[in-house]
Design an enzyme around this catalytic site. Structure first.
Site, PDB file in Angstrom:
ATOM      1  N   ASP A 171      -9.628   4.018   5.378  1.00 49.88           N
ATOM      2  CA  ASP A 171      -8.786   4.769   4.767  1.00 49.88           C
ATOM      3  C   ASP A 171      -7.074   4.154   4.661  1.00 49.88           C
ATOM      4  OD1 ASP A 171      -8.407   7.580   3.096  1.00 49.88           O
ATOM      5  OD2 ASP A 171      -6.552   7.392   4.426  1.00 49.88           O
ATOM      6  N   ASP A 214      -8.390   5.730  -2.004  1.00 50.38           N
ATOM      7  CA  ASP A 214      -8.165   4.837  -1.140  1.00 50.38           C
ATOM      8  C   ASP A 214      -8.989   4.862   0.088  1.00 50.38           C
ATOM      9  OD1 ASP A 214      -7.312   7.214   0.029  1.00 50.38           O
ATOM     10  OD2 ASP A 214      -5.512   6.484   0.763  1.00 50.38           O
TER      11      ASP A 214
END
Length: 309
Positions: A171, A214
């Site tokens: 992430d 993301d």
């Protein structure tokens, strides 16, 4: 004949064969076409075609190369001499390379390839649509839908063959800040660069996904706990070394990484959840990459056995 030569030597353009023209080859050709229509995938249709051409048109060697340059059929001996056949149309489905040892019946070959052309084009178009539906258009990685299918298959291998499998969840830290400060196109540039780095530095058998926003997922086949820690460190280092230029800005990012190894009794969902939670713990303390243990036993808290420096 339904094929004509192009300007290049030994290249024929295949026009589609009409029903009357195919009937001129006899009832066996019609039966063959029905068999071809019942086949659904590109590979199945190429298999039927290869068998029929060997039996009826004297073709001893055949290769089919699709529009992406991938060899999809390769039958028969090495070709000392050959001719090339391209399906007509602006969007070429691919080309056939036909071994030519002097025994090929060019008229039959032309008619048969003309009959298979629309069926093969349709199967290739469907295959391409399925691939696109499983790809993230921004990064080119497989998407969440593809991940669910792939992990289900991988977990089956874990259960049946005890094959080691590790899941990494990656992430981007402070991604919203990147979008707010530099704009969403800059955020897109960051995600594309991460996707490129994952593709360039992963092993051939690794499975790469953009899960959402993301967040990225890497499935590491044949990878145990020690290999998981090493892979997590390596990928984080490679991503954080990237210098991403967007317009007049230089952007560098950090990422949080969580890892979990599959264990007996696992499901794909449980494995992902453990890796995802390990990533959030890592985000709270970016000096460590944490490896989640297998499923916790009843009344027993999970343990995390690998800690970085």
């Amino acid at each position: 004949m339904v094929a004509k030569r192009q300007a290049e030597p030994d290249v024929w353009v295949i026009e589609e064969t009409g029903a009357d023209e195919l009937l001129s080859l006899g009832t066996e050709a019609v039966a063959w076409l029905l068999t071809l229509q019942r086949a659904t995938t590109v590979d199945e249709r190429l298999g039927v075609l290869t068998d029929w051409l060997a039996a009826q048109a004297g073709v001893s060697a055949l290769r089919f190369i699709d529009q992406a340059g991938q060899v999809r059929a390769d039958a028969g001996p090495e070709m000392a001499a050959c001719s090339w056949w391209r399906i007509a149309g602006a969007e070429a489905a691919g080309v056939f390379q036909i071994g030519d040892d002097g025994a090929v019946d060019v008229n039959k070959l032309s008619l048969v390839l003309g009959a298979v052309a629309p069926l093969l084009r349709g199967a290739l178009a469907y295959e391409c649509a399925v691939r696109r539906a499983r790809r993230d258009p921004l990064t080119g990685l497989q998407n969440r839908t593809a991940m669910a299918e792939a992990l289900a298959a991988e977990m089956d291998l874990v259960v049946r063959h005890e094959a080691p499998l590790t899941l990494l969840v990656i992430d981007v830290d402070h991604f919203k800040t990147i979008n707010d400060c530099f704009g969403h196109r800059a955020g897109d540039a960051v995600l594309r660069q991460i996707g490129e780095r994952l593709k360039a530095h992963s092993r051939t058998g690794d499975l790469l996904f953009r899960y959402a926003g993301d967040e990225f997922v890497v499935a590491l086949r044949q990878t145990d706990e020690a290999g998981a820690e090493q892979a997590a460190r390596r990928l984080r280092h490679l991503i954080e070394r990237a210098v991403i230029q967007h317009e007049d800005h230089i952007i560098r990012v950090s990422v949080s990484v969580g890892a979990a190894c599959a264990a007996a009794g696992d499901t794909a969902e449980a494995l992902f959840e453990r890796a995802d939670q390990a990533m959030y713990r890592d985000k709270a303390d970016a000096t460590r990459i944490r490896l989640a243990a297998g499923p916790a036993r009843a009344a027993e808290p999970p343990s995390y056995g690998i800690h970085g420096q």
